[in-house]
Write a protein that holds these residues in place. Structure first.
Motif, PDB file in Angstrom:
ATOM      1  N   ILE A 161      14.994  -5.607  10.934  1.00  0.00           N
ATOM      2  CA  ILE A 161      13.689  -5.637  10.282  1.00  0.00           C
ATOM      3  C   ILE A 161      12.639  -5.800  11.361  1.00  0.00           C
ATOM      4  CG2 ILE A 161      12.196  -6.944   8.725  1.00  0.00           C
ATOM      5  CD1 ILE A 161      14.697  -7.596   7.108  1.00  0.00           C
ATOM      6  N   ILE A 162      11.676  -4.951  11.338  1.00  0.00           N
ATOM      7  CA  ILE A 162      10.636  -5.009  12.354  1.00  0.00           C
ATOM      8  C   ILE A 162       9.391  -5.612  11.725  1.00  0.00           C
ATOM      9  CG2 ILE A 162       9.261  -3.638  13.953  1.00  0.00           C
ATOM     10  CD1 ILE A 162      11.621  -1.493  13.491  1.00  0.00           C
ATOM     11  N   THR A 163       8.899  -6.642  12.313  1.00  0.00           N
ATOM     12  CA  THR A 163       7.672  -7.265  11.818  1.00  0.00           C
ATOM     13  C   THR A 163       6.502  -6.666  12.585  1.00  0.00           C
ATOM     14  OG1 THR A 163       8.990  -9.238  11.611  1.00  0.00           O
ATOM     15  CG2 THR A 163       6.648  -9.464  11.237  1.00  0.00           C
ATOM     16  N   LEU A 164       5.587  -6.110  11.836  1.00  0.00           N
ATOM     17  CA  LEU A 164       4.440  -5.460  12.474  1.00  0.00           C
ATOM     18  C   LEU A 164       3.265  -6.431  12.515  1.00  0.00           C
ATOM     19  CD1 LEU A 164       4.676  -2.005  10.714  1.00  0.00           C
ATOM     20  CD2 LEU A 164       5.208  -2.497  13.094  1.00  0.00           C
TER      21      LEU A 164
ATOM     22  N   VAL B 232       0.101  -5.658  12.556  1.00  0.00           N
ATOM     23  CA  VAL B 232      -1.168  -5.154  12.008  1.00  0.00           C
ATOM     24  C   VAL B 232      -1.404  -5.679  10.588  1.00  0.00           C
ATOM     25  CG1 VAL B 232      -1.299  -3.061  13.384  1.00  0.00           C
ATOM     26  CG2 VAL B 232       0.029  -3.063  11.268  1.00  0.00           C
ATOM     27  N   VAL B 233      -2.673  -5.815  10.262  1.00  0.00           N
ATOM     28  CA  VAL B 233      -3.032  -6.244   8.905  1.00  0.00           C
ATOM     29  C   VAL B 233      -3.987  -5.199   8.323  1.00  0.00           C
ATOM     30  CG1 VAL B 233      -4.076  -8.047   7.503  1.00  0.00           C
ATOM     31  CG2 VAL B 233      -2.846  -8.652   9.590  1.00  0.00           C
ATOM     32  N   PRO B 234      -3.499  -4.368   7.394  1.00  0.00           N
ATOM     33  CA  PRO B 234      -4.408  -3.384   6.791  1.00  0.00           C
ATOM     34  C   PRO B 234      -5.467  -4.085   5.932  1.00  0.00           C
ATOM     35  CG  PRO B 234      -2.096  -2.835   6.354  1.00  0.00           C
ATOM     36  CD  PRO B 234      -2.134  -4.227   6.874  1.00  0.00           C
ATOM     37  N   LEU B 235      -6.640  -3.471   5.903  1.00  0.00           N
ATOM     38  CA  LEU B 235      -7.743  -4.034   5.111  1.00  0.00           C
ATOM     39  C   LEU B 235      -7.545  -3.690   3.638  1.00  0.00           C
ATOM     40  CD1 LEU B 235     -10.696  -3.200   7.490  1.00  0.00           C
ATOM     41  CD2 LEU B 235      -9.589  -5.410   7.126  1.00  0.00           C
ATOM     42  N   PRO B 236      -8.332  -4.332   2.750  1.00  0.00           N
ATOM     43  CA  PRO B 236      -8.161  -4.041   1.317  1.00  0.00           C
ATOM     44  C   PRO B 236      -8.467  -2.576   0.985  1.00  0.00           C
ATOM     45  CG  PRO B 236      -9.732  -5.818   1.678  1.00  0.00           C
ATOM     46  CD  PRO B 236      -9.303  -5.367   3.004  1.00  0.00           C
ATOM     47  N   LEU B 237      -7.961  -2.186  -0.151  1.00  0.00           N
ATOM     48  CA  LEU B 237      -8.167  -0.823  -0.625  1.00  0.00           C
ATOM     49  C   LEU B 237      -9.628  -0.552  -0.902  1.00  0.00           C
ATOM     50  CD1 LEU B 237      -5.479  -0.134  -3.357  1.00  0.00           C
ATOM     51  CD2 LEU B 237      -5.709   0.987  -1.162  1.00  0.00           C
ATOM     52  N   PRO B 238     -10.060   0.651  -0.634  1.00  0.00           N
ATOM     53  CA  PRO B 238     -11.426   0.978  -1.056  1.00  0.00           C
ATOM     54  C   PRO B 238     -11.469   1.076  -2.586  1.00  0.00           C
ATOM     55  CG  PRO B 238     -10.346   2.865   0.022  1.00  0.00           C
ATOM     56  CD  PRO B 238      -9.405   1.712   0.112  1.00  0.00           C
TER      57      PRO B 238
ATOM     58  N   TRP C  59     -10.426   4.375  -4.401  1.00  0.00           N
ATOM     59  CA  TRP C  59      -9.130   5.028  -4.092  1.00  0.00           C
ATOM     60  C   TRP C  59      -8.319   5.221  -5.353  1.00  0.00           C
ATOM     61  CZ3 TRP C  59      -3.896   3.525  -4.344  1.00  0.00           C
ATOM     62  CH2 TRP C  59      -3.002   4.390  -3.673  1.00  0.00           C
ATOM     63  N   LYS C  60      -7.801   6.405  -5.464  1.00  0.00           N
ATOM     64  CA  LYS C  60      -6.957   6.685  -6.631  1.00  0.00           C
ATOM     65  C   LYS C  60      -5.642   7.257  -6.160  1.00  0.00           C
ATOM     66  CE  LYS C  60     -10.186   7.302 -10.360  1.00  0.00           C
ATOM     67  NZ  LYS C  60     -11.445   7.380  -9.573  1.00  0.00           N
ATOM     68  N   GLN C  61      -4.654   6.980  -6.953  1.00  0.00           N
ATOM     69  CA  GLN C  61      -3.324   7.462  -6.606  1.00  0.00           C
ATOM     70  C   GLN C  61      -3.239   8.949  -6.911  1.00  0.00           C
ATOM     71  OE1 GLN C  61      -0.324   4.881  -8.186  1.00  0.00           O
ATOM     72  NE2 GLN C  61       1.265   6.387  -7.761  1.00  0.00           N
ATOM     73  N   LYS C  62      -3.192   9.744  -5.849  1.00  0.00           N
ATOM     74  CA  LYS C  62      -3.102  11.195  -6.047  1.00  0.00           C
ATOM     75  C   LYS C  62      -1.676  11.546  -6.444  1.00  0.00           C
ATOM     76  CE  LYS C  62      -4.908  12.251  -2.019  1.00  0.00           C
ATOM     77  NZ  LYS C  62      -5.104  13.071  -0.827  1.00  0.00           N
TER      78      LYS C  62
END
Lengths: 362, 639
Positions: A4-7, A9-15, A18-21
């Motif tokens: 298991i690789i721990t990354l 980075v911390v992604p920011l919240p969703l805009p 944003w919609k699920q295409k």
């Protein structure tokens, strides 16, 4: 599982918008052909998966089992290595022993053999000593914080080794082994057995270790031990009568130069030894007596003999009363004779033991 | 009173069982030097020294009279007994005489056509056969009537050894040499060696491999595997990074450049390392025009010039023509080995401590002692260093990659110990790329030591092969030559997930979000990767508002080249400002990711979360699974 690789980075919240295409049904690009180098555990895993047609999960399980098997093997191998000496915990008290007080130290505990004690073989003592020296040699401590000249415990180790590698010194130490002193004070009493719910098993549970431990000084080998409930009569008698003899440590007089002084201490030592010997014999006698009095086997044997007699008598109703009385008298006489012989034997043995023990240590 | 036999002391017995593990070794058999590695009790591989205390055993055999010298002492014979000294025999294995280049000048026993077998190269050496026993058994069997040995009718044989000629093929020489290596290993271990892994160059053709295997088996070595050099090096390096750093910055998926700069040639390989699986991204390249010997040639000229300057005795080397010059060259070449090792071990950096080169009676009975410092040395070797860099650049270009894609460099071979080489390559490399010099594992017999890494890799591989249980014959065959199991399919593009973000951060231009590369390009399938990362959920108070959304994409990786003007450093350049008036422009390369095809998307509600400050966070586990048919499965879990 797998790695298991721990990354970091911390992604920011969703805009917000944003919609699920929906997926457009695209698949990934076609593969390219490569030749891997047949090396390493990952390739081994790859080969195993292909050959045995395993999925990742099945292979993980397989690997886990393999590792467990290997760990067990290694553990066994480790045990083989040191003949079961193992590693004992070193308490604070043990490490702060004063080498000047070496006569009082528990040599087996110092070498980490307190689980084996008198049963330790010379090889085991050698291994244990090596282990301890590797750990506590003053050379190892050079450069560490604190007093690097502190080799007190190392001296204790050397003393313990001196004593335990010398057969006579070791026997002397065994006779006054402080560990057994404590145990010897705690001998089961007759009440403990008679008042127990299940006297039979309690008897064996309580007395077996006592007999085993007192057997360590017997000069008669092999020492008959307590045995089991079903043992026949002869065996029981053997175990009860086998003499156990202990040697009592001597006060060293090799350092005394003056001849008179030497003689005086020798005499004193002898007297002391005799006294302690006597004490020890009495103690042993006491234990044996207690054991005899509550041994369920003796009861059983007596019961059996009695039943046998009863049966005999019932089987021969035609025999005269006189005959029977004669028989009883005869048996009793025989028994008395045997008892007398036995007692004499016992007395002789005890006497011999006393002289023997004294001779041995003088 | 006797105590013997009566003491109950010592009645405790422990069971004794013997472990049935095999003893295996790794052998790096190079053209110029060989090394042996064994496995230690701790399970690490260690390069051992032979009886002469040499870890780098010269591949040389010399015959002098009745004596046979093998290894470094044979190299000493190159000075006065060069005609009976054989070097460089490995590369002739499995070759035909007609294939060999004939015009090479040689300083050792010349390669000739074998007198008996057609088109086979061979060496002819002069040896002395030990003298035969004075009386032949037939003669001594005769007796007189009085039962005493009869006077022999045969002429008394000569008591001194008989000069003879021996013709040896390269395979014979290899067998002799490998047997001595095996003896060294067995002498060190104190037990018989059950098997060995030998390293071979990646460019060996099957005929050469066959010849080597035969020669090794003739020497009494059970060959577990012939492992190609870059594989051994990469595996050794990978096992070390796993041991030392664990889950470090250097991930399990990386691109590796293996630089093998030996004495006689340069081999370069570009490997894709994908969670322990290695494969070539492009066929490896092999250059015989570069190597330690080319560095030697330049240094020889340097020292010869210095010698002439100091003693005014002319000395023409590399190439030398006269006998005296040839001998002087051989002497100087041997002394250079020490000089190079001193330079490699120097810690002073550029301009640091100087290395000496001392030769007694170099020419005309004159001794020579000279020194060379690191700066001068690197100047002399610079053409070789830049040559290596240029060829590595070509290799990368052939693979369609750039220097910035190289995550790690591994050096193997004696000449790769030179720190100047690493410095020459570091110019091209990314700043965060790993090299053994950067991690400090080269000096002091560290894990990245180029001279021992191949042998250690081979020993580690030997252990893996030895541990395959006997019933698994099929698995063992997977490691054999020509196994079909090495053929795999690999992904052509990187697949990963994108966390869409409103704001554009540095490094995520054009993507509109945070990119997580899941399965790298060139990953052999079936493949599986698991990642855990933290996701920022914003300030949303309600549980229902805390969404995690992600898109799965296949992407194309490219390079962006930007011209950047160097910011002026006022403090430093205060004095020499007048020299550098014009502004410098440098190229800055950057990896970029371009979205190619959209594979799907997912939105999750994060029920679990932690509050940090006034923001919510949660951990998410992403698992990718690609099977060999190209089916991609991605699993997302909030943990």
């Amino acid at each position: 599982m797998g790695d298991i690789i721990t990354l970091p980075v911390v992604p920011l919240p969703l805009p917000k918008d944003w919609k699920q295409k929906p997926s457009q049904g695209k698949s990934i690009s076609s593969f390219v052909k490569r030749k891997v180098i047949p090396v390493g555990p990952a390739y081994l895993a790859h080969v195993r998966r292909v050959v045995h047609d395993l999925s990742f999960e099945e292979h993980d399980k397989h690997i886990e089992e393999e590792q467990k098997r290997r760990r067990d093997l290694e553990q066994e191998a480790d045990e083989e290595d040191d003949l079961g000496v193992g590693d004992e915990e070193e308490t604070e008290d043990l490490l702060s022993l004063d080498p000047k007080e070496w006569k009082k130290q528990d040599n087996y505990a110092v070498l980490g053999l307190s689980h084996l004690r008198y049963r330790a073989t010379p090889e085991q003592i050698k291994i244990a000593h090596r282990k301890k020296v590797l750990k506590h040699h003053p050379d190892k401590k050079a450069g560490t914080v604190g007093d690097s000249n502190d080799d007190a415990f190392f001296k204790c180790i050397q003393k313990a080794n001196d004593v335990l590698t010398h057969p006579e010194k070791r026997r002397q130490f065994d006779s006054v082994d402080p560990y057994y002193d404590l145990l010897e004070a705690d001998v089961p009493t007759a009440q403990q057995v008679t008042k127990a719910k299940n006297p039979n098993s309690v008897f064996f549970r309580l007395f077996a270790p006592v007999f085993e431990r007192e057997a360590r000084f017997s000069r008669k080998e092999p020492v008959p031990l307590l045995g089991e409930y079903a043992d026949p009569k002869e065996k029981v008698e053997a175990s009860m009568t086998s003499g156990t003899i202990s040697t009592v440590g001597a006060v060293s007089n090799t350092l005394i130069k003056n001849r008179d002084d030497k003689r005086y201490t020798e005499k004193k030592n002898k007297a002391e030894r005799a006294r302690r010997k006597k004490e020890d014999t009495a103690r042993l006698r006491n234990i044996v007596d207690v054991a005899l009095s509550v041994d369920p086997r003796i009861k059983r044997i007596k019961q059996e003999e009695k039943e046998a007699r009863e049966a005999k008598r019932k089987n021969k109703p035609g025999a005269g009363v006189k005959e029977e009385a004669d028989k009883v008298a005869k048996a009793e006489a025989k028994k008395a004779k045997a008892a007398a012989a036995n007692a004499a034997k016992k007395a002789r043995r005890v006497a011999r033991a006393e002289t023997g023990g004294t001779a041995e240590t003088s | 009173m006797s105590l013997n036999g009566q003491i109950p002391n010592g009645s405790a017995q422990a069971p004794i069982e013997l472990t049935s593990s095999q003893t295996v070794i790794g052998i790096n058999f190079g053209n110029s030097f060989a090394s042996i590695a064994v496995l230690t009790k701790e399970g690490l591989a260690e390069c051992i020294a032979n009886e002469d205390g040499e870890r780098q055993i010269a591949c040389a055999i010399s015959f002098h009279g009745e004596e046979t010298y093998i290894g470094n002492e044979a190299k000493q014979q190159l000075i006065k007994n060069s005609a009976n000294t054989i070097i460089g025999f490995r590369n002739l294995l499995g070759k035909r005489f007609s294939e060999l280049p004939k015009d090479r000048p040689t300083s050792s026993a010349p390669v000739i056509q074998h007198p008996d077998s057609p088109d086979t190269p061979a060496y002819r050496v002069k040896v002395l056969q030990p003298a035969p026993s004075p009386l032949s058994p037939a003669a001594s069997a005769l007796t007189t009537k009085t039962n005493t040995p009869a006077a022999s009718q045969v002429a008394t044989p000569r008591s001194e050894p008989i000069p003879a000629e021996r013709v040896l093929t390269p395979a014979d020489v290899t067998t002799l040499f490998l047997r001595s290596l095996l003896q060294s290993a067995e002498a060190f271990l104190g037990k018989k060696v059950d098997g060995a892994v030998l390293t071979v160059p990646g460019w060996f053709v099957p005929a050469q491999l066959d010849a080597l295997q035969e020669a090794a088996e003739a020497a009494g070595i059970r060959v577990l595997q012939l492992l190609e050099d870059p594989g051994a090096a990469a595996f050794c390096a990978a096992s070390n990074t796993a041991n030392v750093t664990g889950n470090s910055a250097i991930g399990p998926d990386r691109t590796q450049l293996v630089v093998d700069l030996g004495a006689s040639s340069l081999a370069l390989s570009l490997l894709a390392v994908r969670q322990g699986l290695f494969h070539h991204l492009t066929p490896p390249s092999h250059h015989t025009e570069l190597g330690g010997d080319t560095i030697d040639d330049r240094l020889l000229k340097f020292f010869a010039k210095d010698f002439t300057k100091k003693t005014s005795v002319p000395l023409k080397v590399a190439p030398a023509t006269e006998v005296l010059d040839l001998r002087a060259e051989a002497r100087l070449r041997l002394a250079l080995l020490h000089t190079k090792r001193t330079i490699a071990a120097s810690v002073g950096g550029v301009g640091g401590s100087a290395a000496t080169c001392a030769v007694e009676s170099l020419k005309d009975g004159l001794d020579y002692t000279g020194t060379i410092n690191r700066l001068r040395f690197d100047m002399e070797a610079a053409p070789i260093y830049s040559g290596v860099a240029a060829r590595a650049g070509e290799l990368l270009q052939r693979a369609g990659l750039d220097w910035i894609h190289v995550d790690e460099v591994i050096y193997t071979g004696g000449s790769a110990c030179l720190p100047g080489l690493d410095a020459a390559l570091a110019v091209h490399l990314r700043e965060d790329a790993f090299t053994p010099f950067l991690t400090g594992t080269v000096s002091g017999g560290g894990v990245g030591d180029p001279t021992t890494i191949l042998a250690r890799g081979a020993a580690l591989q030997a252990r893996i092969l030895a541990e395959i249980s006997g019933a698994d014959e099929q698995v063992r065959q997977g490691f054999g030559r020509g196994s079909e199991l090495v053929d795999v399919k690999a992904t052509a593009r990187t697949i990963g997930v994108l966390f869409p973000e409103a704001a554009t951060r540095e490094g995520t231009e054009g993507l509109h979000g945070q990119w997580i590369g899941g399965i790298q390009t060139e990953t052999p399938v079936p493949a599986r990767r698991t990642y855990i990362l933290e996701v920022d959920l914003g300030e949303g108070a309600e549980v229902g508002e805390r969404h995690v959304g992600l898109e799965v994409w296949e992407v194309k990786e490219g390079i962006k080249i930007e011209k950047v003007k160097l910011p002026k450093e006022d403090e430093d350049d205060a004095q020499d400002e007048d020299e550098e008036e014009e502004e410098e422009e440098i190229e800055v390369k950057e990896k970029v990711i371009k979205k190619e095809s959209y594979l799907g998307a997912l939105s999750l509600v994060a029920k679990e979360g932690r509050k940090e400050g006034n923001r919510w966070r949660t951990s998410i586990e992403i698992r990718f699974l690609i099977d060999s048919n190209g089916k991609l499965e991605s699993i997302f879990l909030i943990v």
